[in-house]
Design an enzyme around this catalytic site. Structure first.
Site, PDB file in Angstrom:
ATOM      1  N   ARG A 103      38.227  25.037  55.584  1.00  0.00           N
ATOM      2  CA  ARG A 103      37.838  25.663  54.327  1.00  0.00           C
ATOM      3  C   ARG A 103      37.582  27.159  54.475  1.00  0.00           C
ATOM      4  NH1 ARG A 103      39.655  25.905  50.084  1.00  0.00           N
ATOM      5  NH2 ARG A 103      39.944  23.644  50.337  1.00  0.00           N
ATOM      6  N   GLU A 203      31.932  63.210  40.683  1.00  0.00           N
ATOM      7  CA  GLU A 203      32.533  62.627  39.486  1.00  0.00           C
ATOM      8  C   GLU A 203      32.356  63.575  38.306  1.00  0.00           C
ATOM      9  OE1 GLU A 203      32.189  58.272  38.215  1.00  0.00           O
ATOM     10  OE2 GLU A 203      30.810  59.273  36.844  1.00  0.00           O
ATOM     11  N   ASP A 225      36.824  60.951  35.718  1.00  0.00           N
ATOM     12  CA  ASP A 225      36.398  59.633  35.251  1.00  0.00           C
ATOM     13  C   ASP A 225      36.759  59.394  33.792  1.00  0.00           C
ATOM     14  OD1 ASP A 225      34.983  57.125  35.636  1.00  0.00           O
ATOM     15  OD2 ASP A 225      33.486  57.943  34.271  1.00  0.00           O
TER      16      ASP A 225
END
Length: 286
Positions: A103, A203, A225
């Site tokens: 798994r 930014e 941005d």
């Protein structure tokens, strides 16, 4: 692919051991109850989707951690293009060990292959431009190592790994500091006082903020941005190659080509790691 700094033997071992502890606890009682201790068998990793394979190298390490005597024969490497029915590898040894590792191997490979596939697809949409595809810190807690590794396998570029290896002054930093100039000057003073040498990215949300970032100086990249392509083109013209530019925010498969065509150097896409469909795979006895 050059090995990134975060893929150390120690980091990989810690990840695998922690993940096995979460899954196995005090024992794989299903395997111990149903399978004789001396039983030996084999299985293969069956791909049940089309995409880019990732996590084969990690699977080797997981099998080795569970049982060093398990023998893995690799048939396909990380980065291989795969189709339904392909076999990535075979594993042979103690049946209980194969079942215990199953798994964790599948969870990692399915998720990593999904990310590598999505990354490879978006990268093709940047063809003919200079833009390079970046990931973000929008990753699954405690699984970042695998997710960023998968981006590299898919042909993307890792952004900073965490908060410690690069400074990004985002909108909240700028607002809390009182503006871009104040945020950058405080950051430069902090780096000088602590003796750290970290790249600084800022930014920006407007062309005025782009201009302010240029004027303050001492930064290594400007993030643009949530700017539409017309504004991105204006920002590219304003910066005129003085600093690398990164477009970010809400960029999708439908818009990424237009964003790349504006002339930005990087495009960061959080969806590479937070909204990717896993590839279907099975570890089948044969």
């Amino acid at each position: 692919m050059q090995t990134p700094s975060y893929l150390t033997p120690e980091a990989l071992s810690t990840f695998i051991r922690t993940a096995l502890a979460e899954d196995v606890g005090d024992g794989d009682h299903s395997a111990q109850a149903a399978i004789p201790a001396e039983a030996r068998n084999r299985a293969h990793l069956l791909v049940k989707d089309a995409g880019v394979l990732a996590g084969v190298e990690l699977a080797h390490l997981i099998f080795r951690e569970v049982d060093p005597e398990l023998q893995v024969e690799q048939l396909l490497a990380d980065g291989a293009r795969v189709q339904y029915g392909d076999i990535a590898f075979t594993v042979e040894g103690r049946s209980r060990s194969i079942l215990t590792a199953e798994r964790l191997v599948l969870n990692c490979m399915q998720r990593m292959s999904g990310i590598a596939t999505h990354t490879a697809h978006l990268t093709t949409l940047l063809s003919g431009t200079k833009a390079r595809l970046l990931d973000t810190r929008k990753t699954t807690p405690n699984f970042r190592l695998c997710e960023k590794w998968a981006v590299l396998i898919g042909g993307g570029v890792n952004h900073r790994y965490g908060l410690f290896d690069m400074i990004i002054l985002k909108d909240n930093h700028v607002d809390y500091a009182g503006g871009i100039r104040q945020a950058v000057k405080a950051t430069q003073a902090y780096l000088a006082s602590t003796g750290r040498q970290l790249p600084i990215e800022v930014e920006t949300r407007t062309l005025a903020e782009v201009q302010e970032a240029l004027e303050v100086g001492g930064i290594s990249r400007i993030m643009l941005d949530n700017m539409a392509p017309p504004m991105l083109r204006e920002a590219v013209a304003l910066v005129a190659g003085r600093l690398p530019l990164e477009a970010s925010g809400g960029i999708t498969e439908e818009t990424i080509a237009d964003v790349a065509a504006t002339g930005v150097d990087f495009i960061s896409v959080g969806a590479l790691t937070h909204s990717t469909k896993s590839l279907d795979m099975s570890l089948k006895a044969y």
